[in-house]
Scaffold this motif. Sequence first.
Motif, PDB file in Angstrom:
ATOM      1  N   PRO A 101       0.816  -1.221   0.000  1.00 54.69           N
ATOM      2  CA  PRO A 101       0.000   0.000   0.000  1.00 54.69           C
ATOM      3  C   PRO A 101       0.848   1.269   0.000  1.00 54.69           C
ATOM      4  O   PRO A 101       0.526   2.240  -0.701  1.00 54.69           O
ATOM      5  N   ASN A 102       1.938   1.269   0.766  1.00 54.38           N
ATOM      6  CA  ASN A 102       2.801   2.448   0.820  1.00 54.38           C
ATOM      7  C   ASN A 102       3.488   2.666  -0.529  1.00 54.38           C
ATOM      8  O   ASN A 102       3.535   3.785  -1.049  1.00 54.38           O
ATOM      9  N   PHE A 103       4.021   1.594  -1.124  1.00 50.91           N
ATOM     10  CA  PHE A 103       4.667   1.698  -2.432  1.00 50.91           C
ATOM     11  C   PHE A 103       3.692   2.223  -3.485  1.00 50.91           C
ATOM     12  O   PHE A 103       4.013   3.134  -4.255  1.00 50.91           O
ATOM     13  N   SER A 104       2.475   1.649  -3.502  1.00 50.47           N
ATOM     14  CA  SER A 104       1.486   2.039  -4.501  1.00 50.47           C
ATOM     15  C   SER A 104       1.130   3.520  -4.369  1.00 50.47           C
ATOM     16  O   SER A 104       1.031   4.246  -5.367  1.00 50.47           O
ATOM     17  N   LYS A 105       0.973   3.976  -3.118  1.00 50.44           N
ATOM     18  CA  LYS A 105       0.637   5.386  -2.885  1.00 50.44           C
ATOM     19  C   LYS A 105       1.793   6.289  -3.309  1.00 50.44           C
ATOM     20  O   LYS A 105       1.589   7.313  -3.986  1.00 50.44           O
ATOM     21  N   GLN A 106       3.022   5.948  -2.905  1.00 47.23           N
ATOM     22  CA  GLN A 106       4.175   6.783  -3.242  1.00 47.23           C
ATOM     23  C   GLN A 106       4.409   6.809  -4.753  1.00 47.23           C
ATOM     24  O   GLN A 106       4.744   7.855  -5.324  1.00 47.23           O
ATOM     25  N   PHE A 107       4.219   5.667  -5.399  1.00 45.03           N
ATOM     26  CA  PHE A 107       4.402   5.598  -6.858  1.00 45.03           C
ATOM     27  C   PHE A 107       3.418   6.530  -7.553  1.00 45.03           C
ATOM     28  O   PHE A 107       3.790   7.282  -8.460  1.00 45.03           O
ATOM     29  N   LYS A 108       2.180   6.485  -7.112  1.00 47.78           N
ATOM     30  CA  LYS A 108       1.156   7.317  -7.752  1.00 47.78           C
ATOM     31  C   LYS A 108       1.383   8.795  -7.458  1.00 47.78           C
ATOM     32  O   LYS A 108       1.135   9.656  -8.308  1.00 47.78           O
ATOM     33  N   ASP A 109       1.880   9.115  -6.261  1.00 49.49           N
ATOM     34  CA  ASP A 109       2.185  10.511  -5.925  1.00 49.49           C
ATOM     35  C   ASP A 109       3.229  11.085  -6.874  1.00 49.49           C
ATOM     36  O   ASP A 109       3.160  12.252  -7.268  1.00 49.49           O
ATOM     37  N   VAL A 110       4.218  10.267  -7.233  1.00 51.10           N
ATOM     38  CA  VAL A 110       5.323  10.740  -8.072  1.00 51.10           C
ATOM     39  C   VAL A 110       4.959  10.720  -9.551  1.00 51.10           C
ATOM     40  O   VAL A 110       5.218  11.685 -10.283  1.00 51.10           O
ATOM     41  N   THR A 111       4.348   9.614 -10.030  1.00 51.48           N
ATOM     42  CA  THR A 111       4.128   9.447 -11.473  1.00 51.48           C
ATOM     43  C   THR A 111       2.712   9.786 -11.932  1.00 51.48           C
ATOM     44  O   THR A 111       2.461   9.891 -13.133  1.00 51.48           O
TER      45      THR A 111
END
Length: 283
Positions: A258-268
């Motif tokens: 969940p953390n990876f998915s959120k951070q990925f979407k925040d950046v890309t």
Amino acid sequence: MKTLIQKIHVEERHSFACRTYKTPDFETAWHKHLECELILITEGNGTALIGDYIGEYKEGDVFFLSPDLPHWFRKSEQKMTGSAIVIHFLKDFMGDIFLSLPEVEPICRSLENKDKGIQLQGALSDEVALLIREIERAEGLDRIQLLLTCMRKISTSAEHKIITTASGTLAGGEENAVIETIIEYSFKHYLDPISLKEVADITKMSIPSFCRFFKRNVKKSYFDFIREIRIGRACKLLRETNRPVLDICYDSGYNSWPNFSKQFKDVTKLSPSRYRKQHITHS
């Protein structure tokens, strides 16, 4: 103490510099200079740090950097050969009278932008890359004409992406040495858990002092910086491998999907699966 200001050598018969920098001369750490820079990557790949921007670079990429914009093209592997054709020129190397001509106004506008880094794209990137190769071989007035053609194309085309967003970056030699130490440490350890205390200790600062120092010079928080490096790695793995997305999550410094998915979407602005699908669609 390493200096931030790079002195560009221009041969007597030339008004601006154009030469190939190849390993070990390609390895120039975090630095800036008074000249504009037009750079064509001819070999290698890695991470481009330009002002407050962190992103990938690869063979064939073309960047234009305004004067006094700190930057560093850092290879993805130490043993890799890095190479680039780099043009350095003062924005007024042809004189103020020439810059005041109405025909030159579009070029002047692009040269006046401070703290601006752009990456060329599409046909513009291909066209300018060919011109840069010609400039390296040219002599006399042909060099100036070719450079002006490059800048005219850049200033009148929409096929480029502005990659820097903040101004007023790094200014001092001592600060540069500290920033360089932080960046080196971060690239060695970004896949591991990193605490603010850990990275502040290597700078001999308190945590609050370190956070202020980093934000003032790099224009983003330290954890935003680490996040962009990690997500950059994830993007590369998504594009270049068929590995499961969950494996890429764990191999990019994250231990929580969940953390990876959120951070990925925040950046890309995309989910990891959508990012991969979009890349495959356009490849």
